[in-house]
Design a protein around this motif. Structure first.
Motif, PDB file in Angstrom:
ATOM      1  N   ILE A  21     -54.316  19.518 -14.829  1.00  0.00           N
ATOM      2  CA  ILE A  21     -54.691  18.113 -14.605  1.00  0.00           C
ATOM      3  C   ILE A  21     -54.510  17.300 -15.887  1.00  0.00           C
ATOM      4  CG2 ILE A  21     -56.632  16.571 -14.121  1.00  0.00           C
ATOM      5  CD1 ILE A  21     -55.481  17.814 -11.643  1.00  0.00           C
ATOM      6  N   GLU A  22     -54.867  17.908 -17.020  1.00  0.00           N
ATOM      7  CA  GLU A  22     -54.714  17.218 -18.301  1.00  0.00           C
ATOM      8  C   GLU A  22     -53.236  16.975 -18.606  1.00  0.00           C
ATOM      9  OE1 GLU A  22     -56.364  15.028 -21.093  1.00  0.00           O
ATOM     10  OE2 GLU A  22     -57.488  16.192 -19.607  1.00  0.00           O
ATOM     11  N   ASP A  23     -52.392  17.940 -18.276  1.00  0.00           N
ATOM     12  CA  ASP A  23     -50.945  17.763 -18.461  1.00  0.00           C
ATOM     13  C   ASP A  23     -50.415  16.648 -17.556  1.00  0.00           C
ATOM     14  OD1 ASP A  23     -50.921  19.775 -20.309  1.00  0.00           O
ATOM     15  OD2 ASP A  23     -50.256  21.333 -18.891  1.00  0.00           O
ATOM     16  N   LEU A  24     -50.984  16.571 -16.358  1.00  0.00           N
ATOM     17  CA  LEU A  24     -50.568  15.518 -15.423  1.00  0.00           C
ATOM     18  C   LEU A  24     -50.970  14.143 -15.942  1.00  0.00           C
ATOM     19  CD1 LEU A  24     -49.131  15.446 -12.669  1.00  0.00           C
ATOM     20  CD2 LEU A  24     -51.383  15.348 -11.583  1.00  0.00           C
ATOM     21  N   ARG A  25     -52.169  14.054 -16.510  1.00  0.00           N
ATOM     22  CA  ARG A  25     -52.614  12.794 -17.113  1.00  0.00           C
ATOM     23  C   ARG A  25     -51.684  12.396 -18.270  1.00  0.00           C
ATOM     24  NH1 ARG A  25     -57.950  11.351 -15.757  1.00  0.00           N
ATOM     25  NH2 ARG A  25     -59.133  13.039 -14.745  1.00  0.00           N
ATOM     26  N   LEU A  26     -51.339  13.367 -19.085  1.00  0.00           N
ATOM     27  CA  LEU A  26     -50.471  13.094 -20.231  1.00  0.00           C
ATOM     28  C   LEU A  26     -49.081  12.648 -19.771  1.00  0.00           C
ATOM     29  CD1 LEU A  26     -50.234  13.147 -23.313  1.00  0.00           C
ATOM     30  CD2 LEU A  26     -49.498  15.541 -23.150  1.00  0.00           C
ATOM     31  N   SER A  27     -48.580  13.264 -18.706  1.00  0.00           N
ATOM     32  CA  SER A  27     -47.266  12.860 -18.200  1.00  0.00           C
ATOM     33  C   SER A  27     -47.294  11.433 -17.661  1.00  0.00           C
ATOM     34  CB  SER A  27     -46.804  13.831 -17.107  1.00  0.00           C
ATOM     35  OG  SER A  27     -47.596  13.712 -15.940  1.00  0.00           O
ATOM     36  N   LEU A  28     -48.427  11.012 -17.075  1.00  0.00           N
ATOM     37  CA  LEU A  28     -48.567   9.628 -16.612  1.00  0.00           C
ATOM     38  C   LEU A  28     -48.541   8.666 -17.790  1.00  0.00           C
ATOM     39  CD1 LEU A  28     -49.128   7.438 -14.511  1.00  0.00           C
ATOM     40  CD2 LEU A  28     -51.576   8.002 -14.689  1.00  0.00           C
ATOM     41  N   LEU A  29     -49.245   9.019 -18.856  1.00  0.00           N
ATOM     42  CA  LEU A  29     -49.264   8.190 -20.057  1.00  0.00           C
ATOM     43  C   LEU A  29     -47.870   8.086 -20.663  1.00  0.00           C
ATOM     44  CD1 LEU A  29     -50.903   6.599 -22.156  1.00  0.00           C
ATOM     45  CD2 LEU A  29     -51.321   8.761 -23.341  1.00  0.00           C
ATOM     46  N   ASN A  30     -47.163   9.210 -20.739  1.00  0.00           N
ATOM     47  CA  ASN A  30     -45.810   9.207 -21.301  1.00  0.00           C
ATOM     48  C   ASN A  30     -44.850   8.395 -20.437  1.00  0.00           C
ATOM     49  OD1 ASN A  30     -46.638  10.852 -23.410  1.00  0.00           O
ATOM     50  ND2 ASN A  30     -46.095  12.748 -22.350  1.00  0.00           N
ATOM     51  N   THR A  31     -45.014   8.507 -19.121  1.00  0.00           N
ATOM     52  CA  THR A  31     -44.164   7.745 -18.202  1.00  0.00           C
ATOM     53  C   THR A  31     -44.374   6.256 -18.387  1.00  0.00           C
ATOM     54  OG1 THR A  31     -44.120   9.511 -16.559  1.00  0.00           O
ATOM     55  CG2 THR A  31     -43.672   7.285 -15.769  1.00  0.00           C
ATOM     56  N   TYR A  32     -45.643   5.849 -18.514  1.00  0.00           N
ATOM     57  CA  TYR A  32     -45.959   4.430 -18.681  1.00  0.00           C
ATOM     58  C   TYR A  32     -45.412   3.894 -20.001  1.00  0.00           C
ATOM     59  CZ  TYR A  32     -48.668   0.186 -19.425  1.00  0.00           C
ATOM     60  OH  TYR A  32     -49.037  -1.095 -19.689  1.00  0.00           O
TER      61      TYR A  32
ATOM     62  N   ASP B 142     -54.893  23.776  -6.167  1.00  0.00           N
ATOM     63  CA  ASP B 142     -55.337  24.809  -7.116  1.00  0.00           C
ATOM     64  C   ASP B 142     -54.855  24.520  -8.539  1.00  0.00           C
ATOM     65  OD1 ASP B 142     -56.632  26.231  -5.122  1.00  0.00           O
ATOM     66  OD2 ASP B 142     -54.799  27.304  -4.572  1.00  0.00           O
ATOM     67  N   PHE B 143     -55.018  23.267  -8.971  1.00  0.00           N
ATOM     68  CA  PHE B 143     -54.673  22.892 -10.342  1.00  0.00           C
ATOM     69  C   PHE B 143     -55.847  23.215 -11.263  1.00  0.00           C
ATOM     70  CE2 PHE B 143     -50.922  19.845 -10.828  1.00  0.00           C
ATOM     71  CZ  PHE B 143     -50.210  20.443  -9.792  1.00  0.00           C
ATOM     72  N   SER B 144     -55.536  23.808 -12.410  1.00  0.00           N
ATOM     73  CA  SER B 144     -56.570  24.068 -13.401  1.00  0.00           C
ATOM     74  C   SER B 144     -56.842  22.791 -14.197  1.00  0.00           C
ATOM     75  CB  SER B 144     -56.114  25.183 -14.347  1.00  0.00           C
ATOM     76  OG  SER B 144     -54.974  24.761 -15.099  1.00  0.00           O
ATOM     77  N   GLU B 145     -57.870  22.852 -15.047  1.00  0.00           N
ATOM     78  CA  GLU B 145     -58.190  21.691 -15.878  1.00  0.00           C
ATOM     79  C   GLU B 145     -57.014  21.361 -16.809  1.00  0.00           C
ATOM     80  OE1 GLU B 145     -60.573  19.621 -15.858  1.00  0.00           O
ATOM     81  OE2 GLU B 145     -61.878  20.582 -14.386  1.00  0.00           O
ATOM     82  N   LYS B 146     -56.344  22.401 -17.304  1.00  0.00           N
ATOM     83  CA  LYS B 146     -55.189  22.179 -18.180  1.00  0.00           C
ATOM     84  C   LYS B 146     -54.047  21.521 -17.405  1.00  0.00           C
ATOM     85  CE  LYS B 146     -51.991  24.475 -21.363  1.00  0.00           C
ATOM     86  NZ  LYS B 146     -50.828  23.734 -20.818  1.00  0.00           N
TER      87      LYS B 146
ATOM     88  N   LEU C 189     -57.020  10.565  -6.767  1.00  0.00           N
ATOM     89  CA  LEU C 189     -55.778  11.331  -6.624  1.00  0.00           C
ATOM     90  C   LEU C 189     -55.851  12.648  -7.381  1.00  0.00           C
ATOM     91  CD1 LEU C 189     -52.814  11.537  -5.701  1.00  0.00           C
ATOM     92  CD2 LEU C 189     -52.184  10.303  -7.788  1.00  0.00           C
ATOM     93  N   PHE C 190     -56.330  12.607  -8.617  1.00  0.00           N
ATOM     94  CA  PHE C 190     -56.403  13.825  -9.429  1.00  0.00           C
ATOM     95  C   PHE C 190     -57.403  14.833  -8.851  1.00  0.00           C
ATOM     96  CE2 PHE C 190     -54.809  11.747 -13.627  1.00  0.00           C
ATOM     97  CZ  PHE C 190     -53.524  11.767 -13.107  1.00  0.00           C
ATOM     98  N   GLU C 191     -58.517  14.346  -8.326  1.00  0.00           N
ATOM     99  CA  GLU C 191     -59.503  15.241  -7.722  1.00  0.00           C
ATOM    100  C   GLU C 191     -58.919  15.937  -6.499  1.00  0.00           C
ATOM    101  OE1 GLU C 191     -62.693  16.154  -8.557  1.00  0.00           O
ATOM    102  OE2 GLU C 191     -62.222  15.235 -10.492  1.00  0.00           O
ATOM    103  N   TYR C 192     -58.174  15.174  -5.704  1.00  0.00           N
ATOM    104  CA  TYR C 192     -57.556  15.770  -4.522  1.00  0.00           C
ATOM    105  C   TYR C 192     -56.560  16.846  -4.933  1.00  0.00           C
ATOM    106  CZ  TYR C 192     -55.458  16.246   0.073  1.00  0.00           C
ATOM    107  OH  TYR C 192     -55.018  16.764   1.261  1.00  0.00           O
ATOM    108  N   ILE C 193     -55.716  16.535  -5.918  1.00  0.00           N
ATOM    109  CA  ILE C 193     -54.709  17.502  -6.378  1.00  0.00           C
ATOM    110  C   ILE C 193     -55.386  18.749  -6.947  1.00  0.00           C
ATOM    111  CG2 ILE C 193     -52.901  17.883  -8.116  1.00  0.00           C
ATOM    112  CD1 ILE C 193     -52.118  14.948  -7.789  1.00  0.00           C
ATOM    113  N   LYS C 194     -56.453  18.546  -7.690  1.00  0.00           N
ATOM    114  CA  LYS C 194     -57.141  19.669  -8.346  1.00  0.00           C
ATOM    115  C   LYS C 194     -57.683  20.672  -7.320  1.00  0.00           C
ATOM    116  CE  LYS C 194     -61.020  20.660 -11.447  1.00  0.00           C
ATOM    117  NZ  LYS C 194     -62.102  20.048 -12.275  1.00  0.00           N
ATOM    118  N   TYR C 195     -58.298  20.150  -6.246  1.00  0.00           N
ATOM    119  CA  TYR C 195     -58.981  21.051  -5.321  1.00  0.00           C
ATOM    120  C   TYR C 195     -58.112  21.492  -4.141  1.00  0.00           C
ATOM    121  CZ  TYR C 195     -63.209  19.945  -7.881  1.00  0.00           C
ATOM    122  OH  TYR C 195     -64.140  19.794  -8.880  1.00  0.00           O
ATOM    123  N   ASN C 196     -56.999  20.823  -3.905  1.00  0.00           N
ATOM    124  CA  ASN C 196     -56.161  21.194  -2.768  1.00  0.00           C
ATOM    125  C   ASN C 196     -54.854  21.873  -3.175  1.00  0.00           C
ATOM    126  OD1 ASN C 196     -57.374  19.897  -0.095  1.00  0.00           O
ATOM    127  ND2 ASN C 196     -57.739  18.480  -1.797  1.00  0.00           N
TER     128      ASN C 196
END
Length: 477
Positions: free
Chosen positions: A286-297, A280-284, A271-278
């Protein structure tokens, strides 16, 4: 000894005289007229909104939705049982307070529902926030991306679907283990006595309370317990309760396998790879998205509500521990009704509110639905607008039963209010007071109707949009 020369004669021997006759060529005639593809038209589709009654649904004996529609009319009414538990003193004194199991729990429950205005709001917000596992900052971001993508973007939808499936199973592993344990217990209870010892030897190898033993548990379930039950069912033709519990066991085995860390990590990375390349998400990003998933959980895992917890604990203890058949039956009805309101075929949000407000007990239910209707603006051809409908019921101690239906369409709000019989003489004043309250809060209402409540309505009488569609929620694992 039999003669090997066996002659076979037909009833109509061939006459040699016919062989010399000239053959007549018959004209090849087609049994049907040839259809011209250019003249084929699509059948006219029927508008579901114009269908009424039983003609709305095409009977299909294998349809889960058909079974849901039938059970919709037979399911227990949650408000009826809740009213006894909160407002019926005779029932409470006879069946609840004297129950050695429920007495203390009921007292704790009454203390937990003493709420002021702010606590009532928090109680409803808690239910809204925990209505599904897919709430929070991360899932809001996913919804935002889905709204931006092309409606025909099946690749992104597949990536999201696979991730949601693995996430659901991953965060529900403890519940899955409990369900497996319960299924095994019920299987053992229904097995013949001569097989129970062998079955218990197999189930004794499982460590369902240890999340790190998932691979070992799956291996035992797949290669030992399931083949054992397969041999038993095939030889004994036991297609009763045992087969049903084995089906439930298989379902939860699939959920357990889907919940593996490897599967969850793979679906998340995809999912993250698709979002990144389709997108135009930067590495930052994607990292923010990962952190938001952790916070949500972490947020969804830690959020609690004492009123809801005490209420559910009271119901669970009534079902499993109470020896009072009247209380037990009522708790079972409430449990069934709560589970039914979470049915995937129900396109509504259901919330409830048992409250002691300023010394007055009240029980309320809220059903919230959203639909798409044609715009009332004739200039906007074939445009659909979101329409929200809210059905609210109030049962107030010593006053009576109220119903309110709110419909919001294109910034226009309409209210239909039903009041108890003892207030029917004050309908005019009630309407005037409501208009005054709405004006003070700068709320514009296109229509207000206040009338006497003749009978209590069920939510499916107010919401009539239970239609099976080809495109729906995919809940398969």
């Amino acid at each position: 000894m039999l003669d090997n020369n066996i002659s076979i004669k037909t009833n109509n021997p061939v006459n040699d005289n016919h062989l010399n006759k000239p053959k007549i060529k018959t004209e090849e005639v087609q049994p049907f007229n040839v259809i011209d593809p250019t003249k084929v038209i699509k059948p006219q589709k029927q508008d579901a909104s114009n269908q009424t009654g039983q003609n709305l649904y095409n009977y299909n004996p294998d349809s889960v939705f058909e079974k849901f529609i039938k059970s919709l009319h037979n399911s227990p009414v949650f408000a009826e049982s809740a009213r006894k538990l909160i407002l019926n003193r005779q029932f409470i004194n006879s069946n609840i307070k004297n129950d050695p199991v429920l007495g203390t729990l009921f007292k704790s429950f009454l203390e937990s529902i003493e709420m002021n205005d702010g606590e009532i709001l928090e109680f409803l917000k808690f239910q809204h926030g925990t209505y599904t596992k897919f709430n929070g900052e991360f899932f809001d971001a996913l919804r935002n991306l889905l709204s931006k993508t092309n409606a025909n973007n099946d690749d992104f939808k597949t990536a999201v679907k696979n991730f949601l499936r693995s996430y659901d199973c991953f965060v529900s592993l403890n519940e899955t283990n409990k369900s497996i344990e319960s299924a095994l217990t019920n299987i053992e209870r229904n097995l013949p006595q001569m097989l129970k010892e062998s079955f218990n030897e197999l189930t004794g190898k499982l460590l369902l309370d240890n999340g790190n033993s998932m691979e070992m548990n799956l291996n035992i379930l797949k290669n030992e317990i399931l083949p054992f039950m397969g041999r038993y069912i095939s030889k004994m033709n036991d297609f009763g309760a045992v087969k049903d519990y084995v089906s439930l066991l298989i379902h939860n085995m699939v959920r357990m396998e889907t919940a593996s860390k490897e599967n969850f990590a793979d679906s998340m990375e995809t999912l993250f790879e698709y979002i990144k390349y389709n997108f135009d998400f930067s590495e930052k990003d994607i990292e923010d998205l990962r952190l938001s998933l952790l916070n949500t959980y972490e947020t969804s895992s830690s959020i609690k509500n004492n009123s809801v917890d005490s209420f559910l604990k009271l119901i669970k203890s009534g079902v499993t521990e109470s020896e009072n058949l009247v209380s037990k039956g009522m708790m079972e009805e409430m449990t069934e009704s709560l589970l039914f309101s979470q049915n995937v075929h129900l396109p509504l949000m259901h919330m409830f509110l048992p409250v002691n407000y300023n010394g007055m007990f009240m029980f309320s239910e809220l059903w919230i639905g959203k639909s798409y209707e044609e715009s009332s603006d004739k200039k906007k051809k074939q445009e659909y607008v979101q329409t929200y409908k809210v059905f609210v019921t109030f049962d107030i101690q010593n006053i009576g039963y109220f119903e309110t239906t709110l419909v919001l369409k294109e910034s226009k709000l309409s209210l239909d209010i039903y009041v108890p019989n003892n207030l029917s003489g004050s309908i005019g004043k009630i309407r005037e007071d409501l208009i005054s309250i709405l004006d003070k809060n700068n709320l514009s209402v296109s229509n207000i109707s206040v009338q006497e409540s003749v009978r209590k309505r069920r939510f499916n009488e107010v919401f009539s949009n239970f239609i099976e569609r080809k495109i729906g929620v995919d809940v398969t694992i």
